[in-house]
Design a protein around this motif. Structure first.
Motif, PDB file in Angstrom:
ATOM      1  N   ALA A  39       5.534  -7.937   2.790  1.00 29.85           N
ATOM      2  CA  ALA A  39       6.908  -9.263   2.818  1.00 29.85           C
ATOM      3  C   ALA A  39       8.056  -8.381   3.685  1.00 29.85           C
ATOM      4  O   ALA A  39       8.540  -9.314   4.633  1.00 29.85           O
ATOM      5  N   VAL A  40       7.719  -6.862   4.047  1.00 32.31           N
ATOM      6  CA  VAL A  40       9.150  -5.969   3.992  1.00 32.31           C
ATOM      7  C   VAL A  40       8.714  -5.482   5.182  1.00 32.31           C
ATOM      8  O   VAL A  40       7.620  -5.223   4.811  1.00 32.31           O
ATOM      9  N   THR A  41       9.325  -5.092   6.598  1.00 37.15           N
ATOM     10  CA  THR A  41       8.427  -3.352   7.426  1.00 37.15           C
ATOM     11  C   THR A  41       8.818  -2.524   6.436  1.00 37.15           C
ATOM     12  O   THR A  41       9.518  -1.963   5.188  1.00 37.15           O
ATOM     13  N   ALA A  42       7.375  -1.856   6.384  1.00 36.86           N
ATOM     14  CA  ALA A  42       7.381  -0.511   4.860  1.00 36.86           C
ATOM     15  C   ALA A  42       8.319   0.279   5.312  1.00 36.86           C
ATOM     16  O   ALA A  42       9.222   1.015   4.185  1.00 36.86           O
ATOM     17  N   GLN A  43       8.901   0.857   6.118  1.00 36.41           N
ATOM     18  CA  GLN A  43       9.625   2.276   6.950  1.00 36.41           C
ATOM     19  C   GLN A  43      11.032   1.404   5.890  1.00 36.41           C
ATOM     20  O   GLN A  43      12.019   2.191   5.895  1.00 36.41           O
ATOM     21  N   ASP A  44      11.197   0.316   5.747  1.00 40.08           N
ATOM     22  CA  ASP A  44      12.892   0.212   5.470  1.00 40.08           C
ATOM     23  C   ASP A  44      12.644  -0.008   4.217  1.00 40.08           C
ATOM     24  O   ASP A  44      14.296  -0.322   2.985  1.00 40.08           O
ATOM     25  N   LEU A  45      11.176  -0.090   2.936  1.00 41.22           N
ATOM     26  CA  LEU A  45      11.426   0.473   1.606  1.00 41.22           C
ATOM     27  C   LEU A  45      11.701   1.660   1.083  1.00 41.22           C
ATOM     28  O   LEU A  45      11.438   2.810   1.915  1.00 41.22           O
ATOM     29  N   GLU A  46      12.461   1.683  -0.070  1.00 44.24           N
ATOM     30  CA  GLU A  46      12.650   2.720  -0.567  1.00 44.24           C
ATOM     31  C   GLU A  46      10.956   3.607  -1.470  1.00 44.24           C
ATOM     32  O   GLU A  46      10.410   2.767  -1.769  1.00 44.24           O
TER      33      GLU A  46
ATOM     34  N   TRP B  47       0.253  -0.920  -0.288  1.00 45.10           N
ATOM     35  CA  TRP B  47       0.043   0.116   0.072  1.00 45.10           C
ATOM     36  C   TRP B  47       1.253   1.039   0.094  1.00 45.10           C
ATOM     37  O   TRP B  47       2.135   1.592   0.930  1.00 45.10           O
ATOM     38  N   ILE B  48       0.488   2.057  -0.797  1.00 42.27           N
ATOM     39  CA  ILE B  48       1.672   3.204  -1.050  1.00 42.27           C
ATOM     40  C   ILE B  48       0.777   4.454  -1.009  1.00 42.27           C
ATOM     41  O   ILE B  48      -0.212   5.021  -1.925  1.00 42.27           O
ATOM     42  N   ASP B  49       1.289   5.307  -0.261  1.00 46.16           N
ATOM     43  CA  ASP B  49       0.969   6.880  -0.556  1.00 46.16           C
ATOM     44  C   ASP B  49       0.908   7.179  -2.049  1.00 46.16           C
ATOM     45  O   ASP B  49       2.494   6.589  -2.732  1.00 46.16           O
ATOM     46  N   ALA B  50      -0.173   8.457  -2.592  1.00 42.77           N
ATOM     47  CA  ALA B  50       0.711   9.073  -3.274  1.00 42.77           C
ATOM     48  C   ALA B  50       1.689   9.869  -3.983  1.00 42.77           C
ATOM     49  O   ALA B  50       2.246  10.004  -4.787  1.00 42.77           O
ATOM     50  N   ASP B  51       2.933  10.042  -2.477  1.00 41.67           N
ATOM     51  CA  ASP B  51       3.977  10.960  -2.921  1.00 41.67           C
ATOM     52  C   ASP B  51       4.674   9.304  -2.844  1.00 41.67           C
ATOM     53  O   ASP B  51       5.810   9.874  -3.711  1.00 41.67           O
ATOM     54  N   GLY B  52       4.480   7.946  -2.778  1.00 43.69           N
ATOM     55  CA  GLY B  52       5.411   7.151  -2.770  1.00 43.69           C
ATOM     56  C   GLY B  52       5.971   6.044  -1.835  1.00 43.69           C
ATOM     57  O   GLY B  52       6.594   5.597  -2.148  1.00 43.69           O
ATOM     58  N   THR B  53       5.230   7.374  -0.701  1.00 43.86           N
ATOM     59  CA  THR B  53       6.007   6.024   0.966  1.00 43.86           C
ATOM     60  C   THR B  53       5.001   5.077   0.204  1.00 43.86           C
ATOM     61  O   THR B  53       3.854   5.183   0.208  1.00 43.86           O
ATOM     62  N   VAL B  54       5.861   4.258   1.125  1.00 44.24           N
ATOM     63  CA  VAL B  54       4.801   2.750   1.988  1.00 44.24           C
ATOM     64  C   VAL B  54       4.638   2.447   2.312  1.00 44.24           C
ATOM     65  O   VAL B  54       5.259   2.892   3.705  1.00 44.24           O
ATOM     66  N   LEU B  55       3.206   3.205   3.061  1.00 45.50           N
ATOM     67  CA  LEU B  55       2.239   2.958   4.137  1.00 45.50           C
ATOM     68  C   LEU B  55       2.526   0.798   4.160  1.00 45.50           C
ATOM     69  O   LEU B  55       2.181   1.108   6.032  1.00 45.50           O
ATOM     70  N   TYR B  56       2.097   0.299   3.744  1.00 42.17           N
ATOM     71  CA  TYR B  56       2.092  -1.175   4.398  1.00 42.17           C
ATOM     72  C   TYR B  56       2.868  -2.206   3.698  1.00 42.17           C
ATOM     73  O   TYR B  56       2.536  -1.802   1.852  1.00 42.17           O
ATOM     74  N   ASP B  57       3.616  -3.260   4.047  1.00 44.92           N
ATOM     75  CA  ASP B  57       4.464  -4.365   2.614  1.00 44.92           C
ATOM     76  C   ASP B  57       4.143  -5.943   3.175  1.00 44.92           C
ATOM     77  O   ASP B  57       4.251  -5.401   4.629  1.00 44.92           O
TER      78      ASP B  57
END
Length: 145
Positions: free
Chosen positions: A84-91, A72-82
């Motif tokens: 497979a991995v923790t969302a904060q770890d994703l670019e 789940w990705i915010d409109a600016d590209g920030t990952v809110l949920y993933d």
């Protein structure tokens, strides 16, 4: 002597025809199952999107495991949920092809291939009413694996 030559030629011809038929059948089946896999991912994305639009982040707390990766990705590209991995770890995902298409037209898809793993990943992204993007990705093996 002549009978052996004829038999060898017929045997070789039969082997070539059998090999060609196997390659053709494998190609057709691969295309069929790839198409089915992709349409299942599209359906799953729409089902999850409906749940996320009604429940928001709470839906992910009750989510049972899926064989596909859900992001789940915010409109600016920030990952809110993933899943497979923790969302904060994703670019930031704003530059991903399927995300760009979803931001522009409401939905987008892309296929990426990993030569290292011999796997293709099909990604389907759908823009939700609040402007966020839901992406479901499924991995499947190539015809050679």
């Amino acid at each position: 002597m002549m009978t052996k030559r004829i038999f060898r030629s017929m045997f070789l011809l039969a082997a070539v025809i059998l090999t060609a038929c196997l390659i053709l059948i494998m190609g057709v089946l691969y295309q069929y199952f790839s198409s089915r896999h992709n349409s299942e991912i599209v359906s799953e994305t729409h089902y999850i999107a409906a749940a996320v639009e009604t429940q928001g982040m709470n839906y992910f707390n009750t989510l049972t495991t899926s064989s596909n990766r859900i992001t789940w990705i915010d409109a600016d590209g920030t990952v809110l949920y993933d899943s497979a991995v923790t969302a904060q770890d994703l670019e930031n995902h704003a530059t991903r092809e399927e995300i760009q298409k979803a931001l522009n037209s409401g939905k987008g898809e892309s296929t990426r291939y990993s030569s290292t793993l011999s796997q293709k990943t099909y990604n389907y992204a759908l823009q939700l009413k609040d402007g966020t993007i839901l992406r479901v990705s499924g991995t499947y093996y190539s015809i050679f694996t």
